[in-house]
Design a protein around this motif. Structure first.
Motif, PDB file in Angstrom:
ATOM      1  N   CYS A 186       0.762  -1.302   0.192  1.00 20.12           N
ATOM      2  CA  CYS A 186      -0.235   0.111  -0.008  1.00 20.12           C
ATOM      3  C   CYS A 186       0.740   1.146  -0.056  1.00 20.12           C
ATOM      4  O   CYS A 186       1.607   1.529   0.701  1.00 20.12           O
ATOM      5  CB  CYS A 186      -1.011  -0.167   1.710  1.00 20.12           C
ATOM      6  N   ARG A 188       0.055   3.956   0.251  1.00 22.58           N
ATOM      7  CA  ARG A 188      -0.317   5.024   1.365  1.00 22.58           C
ATOM      8  C   ARG A 188       0.043   4.956   2.791  1.00 22.58           C
ATOM      9  O   ARG A 188       0.952   5.535   3.146  1.00 22.58           O
ATOM     10  CB  ARG A 188      -1.669   5.205   1.379  1.00 22.58           C
ATOM     11  N   CYS A 189      -0.646   4.012   3.031  1.00 19.03           N
ATOM     12  CA  CYS A 189       0.542   3.683   4.285  1.00 19.03           C
ATOM     13  C   CYS A 189       2.028   2.709   4.826  1.00 19.03           C
ATOM     14  O   CYS A 189       2.645   2.350   5.658  1.00 19.03           O
ATOM     15  CB  CYS A 189       0.077   2.268   4.831  1.00 19.03           C
ATOM     16  N   CYS A 385      -6.178  -1.281  -0.211  1.00 17.83           N
ATOM     17  CA  CYS A 385      -5.317  -1.769   1.090  1.00 17.83           C
ATOM     18  C   CYS A 385      -7.018  -2.064   1.574  1.00 17.83           C
ATOM     19  O   CYS A 385      -8.077  -0.975   1.537  1.00 17.83           O
ATOM     20  CB  CYS A 385      -4.978  -0.445   1.213  1.00 17.83           C
ATOM     21  N   CYS A 388      -7.249   1.283   4.068  1.00 17.22           N
ATOM     22  CA  CYS A 388      -7.371   2.680   3.766  1.00 17.22           C
ATOM     23  C   CYS A 388      -7.571   2.996   2.176  1.00 17.22           C
ATOM     24  O   CYS A 388      -7.719   4.061   1.851  1.00 17.22           O
ATOM     25  CB  CYS A 388      -6.210   3.673   3.613  1.00 17.22           C
TER      26      CYS A 388
END
Ligand SMILES: [Zn+2]
Ligand SMILES: [Zn+2]
Length: 1014
Positions: A186, A188-189, A385, A388
């Motif tokens: 992911c 973003r994570c 994800c 998110c």
């Protein structure tokens, strides 16, 4: 006025208000504590609660599982089992982190680090504190009985230490390793996502991605090129190879493009070759000016001829299979993007772009270079994800894995000892165990279990197994260690056991399923030498719970769990992680039985989403439908199908609950008039009963047994079905046929029987509908145990099934007669001459009751003359018979079939069940026929003058009684009835009319009129 023995009931119950009263009574009387005392020392039933994530208030999704758990714990408690009621919360991991990031407006890992890990950790704990308080409140409101206050929290240091101990064991057995591979990530994570996390619901979503056909010019074949297809343009700069299926045939199109023949069957081809012959060709890559690397054709058996061009673009840095191929063919691995999914600075003009931003740029660039054949959009299911919702990418990462090589078979063996409901879920677990890869346990995040791995420069991997060991080996920082958590633990280096140098922990935290999977050990005190009061309330859990850390003897007593229950998704998650750890630590399954259940959707069958406005908060549901109605919805659901939950179904359930309510209300009203006082002792019915009473008692015993079978097989839906049929029998047969016995003077046996039946039914339904049953029980039982939940399970003798079958046949005949009447258009008030009944011999002794019920003068048991037409029920039979269906259909059509008992038929060599056929019977002229499950009735619809007149009498009576009501007369008021002269012939029945409308006099004069007698 007679003494009110029972509280009168309102016409309609206010469920939410009633439930609040019951909750207050439980609280005040300590009902749950008394139940536990009552069962202490009894046989044990071990239940282990799967932790609920403490990052939200209670949703109706979660309330489903919570209800099922409560139902079976309550049932087992009624049966006298001593149980554990420990509730659990999941407190770490991305769930919590992403919520806090949103709340604080943090958008990246750098933001979190700038915010400060200590402050971030405290914020995360705040969420857990808030959420667990919310969840406890809402679960209490749902009626869930748990040992609140002694909950387990997976962020407890004790829980963490137990995971450490498990990991140390794994390391000692040489199953732990650091892997370097391409994995779902992911951006973003900023972390990898494991195989089982991809199994979570909502991960795969429909999505339109670019679809590109790209030309790779061949180096040694001027004017010729390979054409590949991709939906991830950002991976093209990492291309190192093109894979062909060595067994497949490829062709050169007249424009110089190589493609698979199978993909372009109508194309004119200048040359054909096997894929094997193309292996080793080299080509010019699309981004050679940015990335200096050779490109060549490799063989791959898995190349599919179902999509694309049959030539596959290979980028080992951006795909799992690609990476594996790079190991086999010694291909270079190019990793184009960093942790946040942005191109590394070495990628020239792509530098800093996200994979999404790069897509359009790359398409334009390829077009400019003349390498783009075609571009468009492609709709597919794509993983996102689970936390998110960002689309995942593949990325090269170094992650910690547990090898499953030696564990796969023992886990399969352990699963074979488990009884799964529904059965197919056990099969799913088996499939997963057979196919699962090594467990990726590391996440590059902050608020999670700190992995206790300390790899030393000397090559030795130190793994810490407990806090004690950490303290003994720490070189500094122990004094500031508030919790076994980042950032505090990162400040505690240890001494390497091989070389003696100080060594630091890796930065990664653990997969959250480690936290939840260890629970059967960490909460039960596995291998703990001495019971520690409040020993579970450590680290972040301090102050939130008073749970003890029991000793090993306790673990021996309660492990494995007799029963666990969660939704199907948990097969690869909690059920799996528990099984995994249990097999590592003990070699056996941590649970004996599992109840799984499918998904919840809204009442239209759509997923529930916050953004679609169809999510239902549990508090809203409590206020608008009440907990009992919610529990009914959950329990009436077969676990192998999706539940369509909503306020519409809730209203239908409220109406259905009125049958029970009205039955009790009927009893209360008349029992109060007669001052009937039942005693708990009288629950053992004795003395002379009327045949109908006797039937109800037997019927009640059968219901108890049927419900028992449902509970014992963990199928609430079976209990609900038994209940629905039973309540219908109670209300629409017993009470309706016995009404007059409760009037004036009252018949003691009738009161006694009805009270008995209702009380036993309330006891049976108490686990599912804990509020309304207790409310009514407390009203009806004057000297008993004080609460239905303390009354135990009803002990009943085996029911007289023969008698029950008899009345079931009677009810069947009556229902068929009503059906026949409906088809003839003849209303029930019109008396008819005769009903002929065939195929319900057990009903023969009840001709009078049937005649009375269906309003005919005579019942004849014999053959019904009717033409039988049988058709296949296609939706049911089609899937079973397949191609054989046609033969069966023809046999039925031409009348070549044999009728078997129980509504079954035989045709074309197949036996057909009653639900596999549609049966129609056409009666003789003047008869209305109805038929089901082997029974047939024929209703003589011919009318003579006598019947017509009698029908008019009934109409008149009804009309007058309606007028009485409209004029507001009391049920006991006498009247003078005036009728017009054309009604005069009906006065042959004037005694009956007077009797049924309470008339003292009937006058013939003018219009129909009702007047109170003076
Ligand atoms: Zn994410
Ligand atoms: Zn060392």
């Amino acid at each position: 006025m007679a003494e009110q023995v029972f509280h009168p009931l309102p016409t309609v119950p206010d469920h939410p208000a009633l439930e609040e009263h019951v909750l207050a009574a439980w609280e005040q009387e300590g009902t749950f504590e008394r139940l536990r005392e009552q069962n202490a020392g009894g046989p044990t039933f071990s239940f282990i609660d799967g932790p609920v994530t403490a990052n939200k208030s209670l949703g109706v999704h979660t309330a489903w599982g919570r209800t099922l758990k409560d139902v079976f714990q309550r049932y087992k408690a009624l049966r006298g089992f001593d149980q554990r009621y420990q509730n659990g919360f999941d407190c770490q991991g991305l769930w919590i982190e992403v919520g806090v990031e949103r709340e604080l407006g943090l958008n990246s890992k750098r933001d979190i680090e700038e915010y400060g890990l200590e402050a971030f950790a405290r914020k995360c704990r705040d969420v857990v504190v808030w959420s667990s308080t919310e969840l406890i409140g809402a679960c209490k409101r749902l009626g869930k009985w748990m040992d609140w206050g002694n909950d387990y929290y997976t962020f407890s240091d004790t829980n963490i230490e137990y995971v450490w101990r498990m990991l140390k064991t794994v390391h000692e057995r040489d199953w732990l390793y650091l892997g370097h591979r391409s994995t779902e990530w992911c951006p973003r994570c900023g972390t990898s996502i494991s195989q089982h996390e991809l199994a979570m619901s909502g991960v795969y979503q429909d999505r339109a991605d670019p679809s590109l056909f790209v030309r790779f010019p061949l180096r040694d074949r001027p004017g010729e090129s390979l054409v590949v297809w991709t939906t991830t343009p950002w991976t093209l700069p990492a291309n190192v190879a093109a894979a062909v299926n060595p067994e497949s045939e490829y062709g050169l199109r007249t424009n110089g493009e190589w493609v698979a023949v199978a993909r372009y069957p109508d194309e004119e081809l200048a040359e054909r070759r096997l894929g094997a012959d193309m292996v080793g060709w080299t080509y010019t890559g699309p981004f050679d000016e940015l990335v200096d690397v050779g490109h060549r054709v490799i063989p791959w058996d898995e190349v599919s001829m179902d999509e694309g061009t049959g030539i596959v673009h290979i980028a080992p840095g951006c795909g799992g299979e690609d990476f594996e191929l790079s190991q086999v063919h010694e291909l270079p691995v190019i990793a184009p993007v960093d942790e946040s999914g942005r191109f590394y600075p070495t990628f020239g003009w792509l530098k800093g772009m996200s994979t999404v931003e790069a897509a359009d740029q790359i398409i334009g660039y390829l077009a400019g270079k003349g390498m783009l054949v075609e571009s468009g959009l492609y709709e597919h299911r794509y993983p996102h994800c689970w936390r998110c919702d960002t689309p995942l990418i593949f990325r090269i990462a170094d992650d910690w894995f547990i090898s499953v090589r030696d564990l796969r078979q023992p886990m399969l063996d352990a699963n074979a000892t488990v009884r799964w409901t529904p059965e197919y879920m056990g099969k799913r677990m088996d499939d997963w165990l057979r196919n699962m890869g090594d467990w990726n346990i590391s996440r590059r995040r902050y608020y999670g279990l700190p992995l206790p791995f300390y790899p030393c420069a000397c090559g030795h991997l130190n793994v810490i197994g407990s806090r004690e060991e950490l303290e003994a080996r720490a070189t500094e920082g122990i004094e500031q260690l508030e919790e076994l958590r980042r950032p505090w633990i990162d400040r505690v280096p240890i001494r390497c056991e091989a070389c003696g140098e100080a060594v630091r922990r890796i930065a990664e935290v653990g997969d959250v399923w480690l936290d939840a999977g260890i629970v059967p050990f960490s909460t039960l005190g596995w291998q703990n030498p001495k019971w520690v009061p409040q020993g579970y309330a450590t680290g972040a859990a301090r102050g939130l719970t008073t749970a003890d850390l029991p000793d090993h003897a306790y673990w021996e007593q309660w492990f494995p769990a007799d029963w666990v229950s969660e939704m199907r998704e948990q097969i690869r998650l909690w059920f799996y992680s528990q099984l995994f750890m249990s097999v590592v630590l003990t070699g056996r399954s941590p649970f004996r039985q599992v109840l799984g259940y499918e998904k919840m959707l809204d009442e239209q069958g759509r997923e529930m989403h916050g953004s679609w406005g169809n999510m239902i908060d549990a508090n809203d549901a409590f206020a608008r439908m009440g907990a009992d109605v919610m529990r009914w919805q959950y329990c009436a659901q077969p676990p192998d199908r999706n539940l369509l939950f909503g306020f519409g179904p809730a209203d239908a359930i409220k109406r259905e609950l009125l049958t029970l309510w009205n039955s009790v209300k009927f009893f209360v009203e008349y029992a109060n008039i007669e001052s009937f006082r039942p005693s708990w002792e009288a629950l053992n019915l004795e003395g002379d009963l009327a045949p109908l009473d006797h039937w109800l008692v037997e019927r009640t015993h059968a219901f108890v047994r049927d419900a028992e079978a449902g509970y014992e097989s963990y199928l609430t839906v079976d209990v609900m079905r038994a209940y629905q049929v039973y309540v219908d029998d109670l209300s629409n047969w017993y009470i309706r046929r016995s009404r007059s016995r409760f009037w004036a003077g009252g018949d003691e046996a009738a009161f006694q029987t009805l009270w008995y039946a209702i009380v036993q039914m309330l006891r049976v339904m108490a686990p599912i509908l804990p509020f309304v049953t207790d409310h009514l029980f407390r009203n009806l039982v004057l000297d008993g145990p004080g609460s239905v939940h303390l009354a135990g399970w009803p002990e009943v003798p085996d029911p007289d099934r023969a008698l029950l079958d008899e009345i079931a046949d009677v009810r069947r005949v009556v229902a068929l007669a009503h059906q026949a009447r409906a088809t003839s258009g003849m209303k029930l008030r019109q008396p008819l001459r005769k009903l002929v009944v065939e195929g319900a011999p057990a009903a023969a002794g009840h001709a009078d009751e049937i005649a009375d019920e269906v309003n005919v003068k005579e019942i004849e048991f014999g053959a019904v003359e009717a033409e039988l037409r049988v058709k296949p029920n296609l939706p049911v039979l089609g899937p079973r018979l397949g191609r054989e269906l046609r033969a069966v259909q023809q046999a039925l059509q031409s009348g070549e079939f044999e009728e078997l008992p129980g509504g079954r038929f035989r045709a074309a060599g197949h036996e057909l069940a009653s639900d596999e056929v549609l049966v129609e019977r056409l009666g003789r002229e003047g008869f209305a026929v109805a038929s089901a499950d082997g029974a047939t009735v024929a209703l003589d619809t011919a009318l003579d003058d006598e019947l017509v007149l009698e029908g008019r009498v009934r109409d008149l009576i009804r009309q007058v009684n309606t007028m009485r009501k409209e004029q507001g007369l009391a049920v006991t008021d006498r009247i003078v009835l005036t009728v017009p002269s054309e009604v005069e012939p009906l006065l042959r029945w004037q005694d009956r009319i007077k009797n049924e409308v309470l008339a003292v006099e009937i006058r013939v004069d003018g219009d129909l009129a009702v007047e109170r007698a003076g």
